[in-house]
Design an enzyme around this catalytic site. Sequence first.
Site, PDB file in Angstrom:
ATOM      1  N   LYS A 140       0.858  -1.189   0.000  1.00 42.38           N
ATOM      2  CA  LYS A 140       0.000   0.000   0.000  1.00 42.38           C
ATOM      3  C   LYS A 140       0.882   1.223   0.000  1.00 42.38           C
ATOM      4  O   LYS A 140       2.016   1.186   0.485  1.00 42.38           O
ATOM      5  CB  LYS A 140      -0.899   0.015   1.240  1.00 42.38           C
ATOM      6  CG  LYS A 140      -2.114   0.916   1.115  1.00 42.38           C
ATOM      7  CD  LYS A 140      -3.112   0.353   0.121  1.00 42.38           C
ATOM      8  CE  LYS A 140      -4.528   0.422   0.526  1.00 42.38           C
ATOM      9  NZ  LYS A 140      -5.406  -0.568  -0.061  1.00 42.38           N
ATOM     10  N   GLY A 254     -17.766   7.289  -2.133  1.00 42.91           N
ATOM     11  CA  GLY A 254     -16.727   7.354  -3.159  1.00 42.91           C
ATOM     12  C   GLY A 254     -17.013   6.303  -4.206  1.00 42.91           C
ATOM     13  O   GLY A 254     -18.176   5.929  -4.426  1.00 42.91           O
ATOM     14  N   ASN A 255     -15.972   5.792  -4.828  1.00 44.29           N
ATOM     15  CA  ASN A 255     -16.155   4.796  -5.886  1.00 44.29           C
ATOM     16  C   ASN A 255     -16.962   3.592  -5.379  1.00 44.29           C
ATOM     17  O   ASN A 255     -17.976   3.218  -5.969  1.00 44.29           O
ATOM     18  CB  ASN A 255     -14.771   4.367  -6.419  1.00 44.29           C
ATOM     19  CG  ASN A 255     -14.857   3.156  -7.333  1.00 44.29           C
ATOM     20  OD1 ASN A 255     -15.099   2.036  -6.896  1.00 44.29           O
ATOM     21  ND2 ASN A 255     -14.680   3.373  -8.627  1.00 44.29           N
TER      22      ASN A 255
HETATM   23  N1  GLU Z   1      -7.218  -0.122  -3.280  1.00 45.49           N
HETATM   24  C1  GLU Z   1      -7.957  -1.313  -3.555  1.00 45.49           C
HETATM   25  C2  GLU Z   1      -7.969  -2.216  -2.336  1.00 45.49           C
HETATM   26  O1  GLU Z   1      -7.802  -1.778  -1.217  1.00 45.49           O
HETATM   27  C3  GLU Z   1      -7.479  -2.012  -4.820  1.00 45.49           C
HETATM   28  C4  GLU Z   1      -6.067  -2.415  -4.811  1.00 45.49           C
HETATM   29  C5  GLU Z   1      -5.567  -2.894  -6.157  1.00 45.49           C
HETATM   30  O2  GLU Z   1      -6.321  -2.952  -7.102  1.00 45.49           O
HETATM   31  O3  GLU Z   1      -4.380  -3.217  -6.220  1.00 45.49           O
HETATM   32  O4  GLU Z   1      -8.212  -3.372  -2.433  1.00 45.49           O
END
Ligand code: GLU
Length: 450
Positions: A140, A254-255
């Site tokens: 992350k 959000g999305n």
């Molecule tokens: N940010 C999204 C999550 O927390 C997607 C992560 C990604 O597609 O790599 O799962």
Amino acid sequence: MLSKMLADEIRLLPYFTREKREFVMLKEQNMEQAAAEVLNPFAIAQAQLDEAADILQLEPEMHTFLREPMREFHFTFPVRMDDGRTQVYSGYRVQYNDARGPAKGGIRFHPDETIDTIRALAAWMTWKTAVVDIPLGGAKGGVICDPRFLSSTELERLSRGYMRQIARYIGLHKDIPAPDVYTNPQIMAWMMDEYQVLTGHQEPGVITGKPLEIGGAAGREDATARGGIYTVREAAKVLEIDLVGTTAAIQGYGNAGQFAHLLATELLGMKVVAVSDSRGGIFNPKGLDVTAVRAHKANTGSVINFAEADNISNEELLELSVMVLFPSALENVITRRNAHHIDATIVAELANGPTTPAADEILYNKGVYVIPDFLCNAGGVTVSYFEMVQNSYQYYWDELMTQQRLDQKMTTAFHAVHNMAQTKKVNNRVAAYLVAVNRVAQATRLRGWV
Ligand code: GLU
């Protein structure tokens, strides 16, 4: 809980000398802190792992290894603002574990970002890719900033500046970023382009969640919500509930929240009666029209003051009596304070980390069926993986193919977790950890690391 003696002293405060008053107030503060729930997301992520490690009887070295990120990077970088000033930003990238494949996870742009939130989110990505069984690890990233106060050109320079920092540490075979809170396909496009400037070659699969026109996957945009909706559908089957006509509330718009509104209506036939964003919520027992609410948010910047609904607070929304509650924003919204008042049959966690361990226990004892975050919201990363696959062989699937393959992944993962929970008599979160941690530990052993 304050002791009776301290409570008496507090009552007598006005009659004390200043020193004595200060001393009593300090005692009160310390007592409150001691009684307060741990809300540090990384401490929570570690505590969750500890519980699973105990049940799995993980070897102590493995447990120690899986408790910490394998690599983390801290950056400070300057960004030229529109008025000519230079603003210095801080950012992170944490590669938590890559035993099962290249690290994978989004990038958040948020004013409250800390290294511990990123560590926790990177850990949860590790368990997420494992629970849906895709050949990736967990990572992350984040930048401490508030994109709501940046112009589009400032946002572009910030995105490119962050990519210049992380570029040497990422790549299709190392670590693949994606969107998360307050980042979107346009930001992914700028970052992909900057990566190409730095490396001198096209490598679209270095980042996912891109716009369709430049290597994005059809079906990536609604994938997080869609995956979550599939798990709700499966939960209803095992609980023997007919969802048609029942109610839902969505915290966060959000999305994930917006697509959950659309898909809960379209795919499950549910009635979404309340939604909220960072400024507050709206409620209409007859249901909220998704097109109208989205248009209202696009025009005004928030869902609040929508003509065909009453304003409510985020706290009130969480406590509504509904069939499904979708926490779809940030961490720690269901805590020891409000868990007793949650009145949903199913809690479908589209957000990462919305429920604290103490709240988990309360919900489990109340019989609330929680679909834990790294299972419920795994649809996003699953379609990100499909995007990487398509980028690699340069041949693109249609949306239907993506949806079918996503459904298959989510349904299999859901039942693996549900069955584990039934067999081991644990809550769904612990069950999801048992499935995921076991897979990561096995990969770690096979590589000969531990
Ligand atoms: N940010 C999204 C999550 O927390 C997607 C992560 C990604 O597609 O790599 O799962």
